[in-house]
Design a protein around this motif. Sequence first.
Motif, mmCIF file in Angstrom:
data_model
loop_
_atom_site.group_PDB
_atom_site.id
_atom_site.type_symbol
_atom_site.label_atom_id
_atom_site.label_comp_id
_atom_site.label_asym_id
_atom_site.label_seq_id
_atom_site.Cartn_x
_atom_site.Cartn_y
_atom_site.Cartn_z
ATOM 1 N N LEU A 48 -69.434 87.324 -60.107
ATOM 2 C CA LEU A 48 -68.087 87.480 -59.572
ATOM 3 C C LEU A 48 -67.325 86.166 -59.522
ATOM 4 N N ALA A 49 -67.943 85.074 -60.003
ATOM 5 C CA ALA A 49 -67.291 83.771 -59.938
ATOM 6 C C ALA A 49 -66.228 83.618 -61.018
ATOM 7 N N ARG A 50 -66.394 84.316 -62.128
ATOM 8 C CA ARG A 50 -65.426 84.225 -63.211
ATOM 9 C C ARG A 50 -64.776 85.579 -63.415
ATOM 10 N N GLU A 51 -63.538 85.545 -63.883
ATOM 11 C CA GLU A 51 -62.746 86.775 -63.972
ATOM 12 C C GLU A 51 -63.339 87.795 -64.935
ATOM 13 N N GLU A 52 -64.116 87.333 -65.895
ATOM 14 C CA GLU A 52 -64.685 88.257 -66.868
ATOM 15 C C GLU A 52 -65.707 89.194 -66.236
ATOM 16 N N HIS A 53 -66.261 88.796 -65.054
ATOM 17 C CA HIS A 53 -67.303 89.581 -64.397
ATOM 18 C C HIS A 53 -68.421 89.923 -65.384
ATOM 19 N N GLY A 54 -68.920 88.877 -66.024
ATOM 20 C CA GLY A 54 -70.010 89.051 -66.971
ATOM 21 C C GLY A 54 -71.346 89.166 -66.259
ATOM 22 N N THR A 55 -72.403 89.059 -67.015
ATOM 23 C CA THR A 55 -73.744 89.173 -66.449
ATOM 24 C C THR A 55 -74.712 88.381 -67.299
ATOM 25 N N TRP A 56 -75.898 88.166 -66.775
ATOM 26 C CA TRP A 56 -76.941 87.475 -67.538
ATOM 27 C C TRP A 56 -78.019 88.435 -68.007
ATOM 28 N N ILE A 57 -77.985 89.681 -67.512
ATOM 29 C CA ILE A 57 -79.003 90.653 -67.903
ATOM 30 C C ILE A 57 -78.452 92.056 -67.713
ATOM 31 N N GLY A 58 -78.796 92.960 -68.621
ATOM 32 C CA GLY A 58 -78.359 94.339 -68.477
ATOM 33 C C GLY A 58 -78.988 95.222 -69.531
ATOM 34 N N VAL A 59 -78.966 96.529 -69.277
ATOM 35 C CA VAL A 59 -79.488 97.515 -70.218
ATOM 36 C C VAL A 59 -78.670 98.784 -70.046
ATOM 37 N N SER A 60 -78.451 99.483 -71.149
ATOM 38 C CA SER A 60 -77.644 100.695 -71.092
ATOM 39 C C SER A 60 -78.502 101.926 -71.320
ATOM 40 N N LYS A 61 -77.963 103.088 -70.976
ATOM 41 C CA LYS A 61 -78.692 104.343 -71.175
ATOM 42 C C LYS A 61 -78.920 104.629 -72.655
ATOM 43 N N SER A 62 -78.099 104.024 -73.516
ATOM 44 C CA SER A 62 -78.312 104.193 -74.955
ATOM 45 C C SER A 62 -79.302 103.173 -75.501
ATOM 46 N N GLY A 63 -79.844 102.308 -74.631
ATOM 47 C CA GLY A 63 -80.899 101.380 -75.038
ATOM 48 C C GLY A 63 -80.441 99.990 -75.391
ATOM 49 N N ARG A 64 -79.165 99.694 -75.288
ATOM 50 C CA ARG A 64 -78.708 98.334 -75.564
ATOM 51 C C ARG A 64 -79.174 97.423 -74.432
ATOM 52 N N ILE A 65 -79.762 96.301 -74.800
ATOM 53 C CA ILE A 65 -80.314 95.384 -73.805
ATOM 54 C C ILE A 65 -79.967 93.958 -74.191
ATOM 55 N N ALA A 66 -79.644 93.134 -73.203
ATOM 56 C CA ALA A 66 -79.304 91.734 -73.471
ATOM 57 C C ALA A 66 -79.668 90.898 -72.255
#
Length: 383
Positions: A48-66
């Motif tokens: 929440l520190a930057r306006e982009e509201h990015g992340t360092w880790i995540g996974v989607s229900k379709s299997g995309r992971i980063a």
Amino acid sequence: MCILLLSTAHPKYPLVLLSNRDEFLDRPTKAAGFWPEPDADVIGPMDLAREEHGTWIGVSKSGRIAILVNFREETVSDAVSPISRGALVRHFLVARDQSTSEWAQSAITKAGPGGLFSVGGFSMVCGVLRRRPTAQQGDLPASKPVDEERLEKMAVLTNRSTSLDEGTSWLFSPDECANPAVDQETESTSENDLYSTVRKHTYGISNSLYTNPWPKVYKGCDLLSSLIAEDIGNPGSKTGDKEEFISSLFDILSTDNLPRDALGSGNPALVFDALKHSIKIPVFSSTSGVLKADEDLLSPVPTDSSMTTDEPAVVVQHVNSRFETHTSDKPYEFRQGKYYGTRTQTLILVDNEGHVTYAERDLNDPLRREHSIHEFDIEGWNE
């Protein structure tokens, strides 16, 4: 000073993934959960520190992971960039119509005016979780490690290699990418074939190039390999109870072998070097851009305004990017907090049926120290 560890050798779990996020404690962060529409298929925390509201880790229900880890820069100003690193992870997770290789090539040239060089130093592991068609189907022997890759390959992308073309490697693809976290001498002379097989399929990366692992990466891969080998050698000892297995994985992420003598030296070079050795970074004070151990080391973390500091802000003007949807020209102010350490620990388990278990805990939030768990099935796992 983050770390990512992952293994594909467990017969029950094609992917066992562990992540520590080391950060200043007063950087605002939202706990992991499914994101709001139109990205409600993605689970992960938010910066929440930057306006982009990015992340360092995540996974989607379709299997995309980063998963992204920063590259250790020499100064705070070098570490802060016009384009948020976390925006890259977010962009990959929601780029549903692009393959991993298509997305990586697009990012290299379009992430900003200078391509990926518009972003601070990083390494990013990303891909789409799919069972490899040639992989063995059905239940695997619980007493034997898996010596074949069961997942489609993932990319390891960095902007701190000699060139960006050289900066894209591939995991789970021995013909394209070696495993630099394997101690070849130990593997070739080990009498423990079970451990050696698991170790060969256990990977790690921290705040250096993937091809040049820090000591903490070797340590983490050793601990993860040992746990998996022990579990395989004693079927049901850990994974018979998934909660016990998760607890053991969190124990690995909580391994603190920080060299106290080096920290107490007051020498910034030795302090930074010490951080290369510990999987978990205990909370300590940071002032004037240098992590120090001559005060407050391992002391209780304040919960009031004393956690802030009067350090001057590093102001970075946002640069509009064709790659991102964010278009604000509002400057981003990076204010270094006083206290630094391992904040968030994340586990991602994917079983043979494509069922995901996502567990997270925040070591420095009393309400989030006990891990939360989210579970779902990957859509298209067998496609």
